[in-house]
Design an enzyme around this catalytic site. Sequence first.
Site, PDB file in Angstrom:
ATOM      1  N   GLU A  56      48.821  64.633  56.071  1.00 34.17           N
ATOM      2  CA  GLU A  56      49.139  65.838  57.104  1.00 34.17           C
ATOM      3  C   GLU A  56      49.227  66.141  58.647  1.00 34.17           C
ATOM      4  O   GLU A  56      50.284  66.389  59.264  1.00 34.17           O
ATOM      5  CB  GLU A  56      49.658  67.119  56.148  1.00 34.17           C
ATOM      6  N   ALA A 166      30.741  26.255  31.370  1.00 25.43           N
ATOM      7  CA  ALA A 166      30.920  25.408  30.038  1.00 25.43           C
ATOM      8  C   ALA A 166      29.468  25.069  29.198  1.00 25.43           C
ATOM      9  O   ALA A 166      28.681  26.052  30.026  1.00 25.43           O
ATOM     10  CB  ALA A 166      31.293  23.346  30.885  1.00 25.43           C
ATOM     11  N   TRP A 173      34.856  25.371  39.148  1.00 20.49           N
ATOM     12  CA  TRP A 173      34.999  27.076  39.090  1.00 20.49           C
ATOM     13  C   TRP A 173      35.968  26.890  37.758  1.00 20.49           C
ATOM     14  O   TRP A 173      36.978  26.013  36.787  1.00 20.49           O
ATOM     15  CB  TRP A 173      35.359  27.439  40.240  1.00 20.49           C
ATOM     16  N   GLU A 282      31.719  42.596  37.237  1.00 18.57           N
ATOM     17  CA  GLU A 282      31.566  41.353  38.049  1.00 18.57           C
ATOM     18  C   GLU A 282      30.939  40.596  36.751  1.00 18.57           C
ATOM     19  O   GLU A 282      31.484  39.672  36.905  1.00 18.57           O
ATOM     20  CB  GLU A 282      31.613  41.355  39.099  1.00 18.57           C
TER      21      GLU A 282
END
EC number: 3.5.4.26
Length: 353
Positions: A56, A166, A173, A282
């Site tokens: 504002e 894996a 990645w 994460e």
Amino acid sequence: MASVSVDEAMRRAIELAARGLGTTSPNPVVGCVLLDSDGEVVGEGFHAYAGGPHAEIVALAQAGRRAKGGTAVVTLEPCDHTGRTGPCSSALVQAGVGRVVIAVPDPNPVASGGAATLRAAGVRVDLGVRGEEAEAGNVAWLTSMRRGWPYVIWKYAATLDGRSAAADGTSMWITSEAARIDVHALRGTVDAVIAGVGTVLADDPRLTARNLRDGSLAIRQPLRVVVDSSGRTPADARVRDGAARTWIATADEVGADPDGRVDLSALLAALHQRGIRAVLLEGGPRLAGAFLEAGLVDKIVGYVAPRLLGAGPTALVDAGVTTIAEAIDLEFVDVTQIGPDLRITALPRKREG
């Protein structure tokens, strides 16, 4: 310049507010558009950083004398207290604004009351214009202030068959560079990044917000939080590298749950006390499961790669589900392709009872 409607002005104010995402905490994002008595835009502003001028005030400075008799359209109820800056409600009254249109009331008991102050000064106040849209743009701060702990986003990356690594443990990645760049942008919008000590020991992540193309650090870094019940984080772990603030949250410091692990509710309450309003969870899969089982996740952002592994760790472990009737139901709210990958955003549905 042609006049604009209050609805159009609020849409613009919401766009302006979004420019402050990631830089205003522990304050909210706020946008403001000032219309003169003829309905022309004479000032715009947004809150850019904590301690800086509020939306504002920026808009009033642009408008100058043309604010008198005009309408202030603002995404959040103007503050009514003196903190690092003065009350916006008083500034609007002093400028002679005749009407203030507010999307969402302020849930912060310290700062709320601006609407009442404006009305007492004879200013017309209208509430609720594009309220749902403004809520969505400020959801983390509003949620955090209403309940007393941060908004929690669980982020994960997985193959199409749900694997996060894996069979031999390799994971660099799973997703593309484009997806990883998007993750770093997401980190830049939150106040803290949370990972479990298992992830730190296995992957030694930095948990910083970076430009992946040149490796440079973002100017503003989220607090790095390692959930480490017994203090196993190595002294030379990269989360201790000084690139950002780090908190190793142990059960002794935070409090323990019945199993002796860090009490996650107590952890979130402590983060809120530190001014943390949004966190990015994460890793790893077991910590994510604990957050989900406790009902502490507000939003899920999954990066799904068009790859199959057939074996290896899954993205989620032990979320308190033992039968299909206990499945955690989600509502998909966005699916966007990021490079070759899909970014899927979902909200957990509230369980009855």
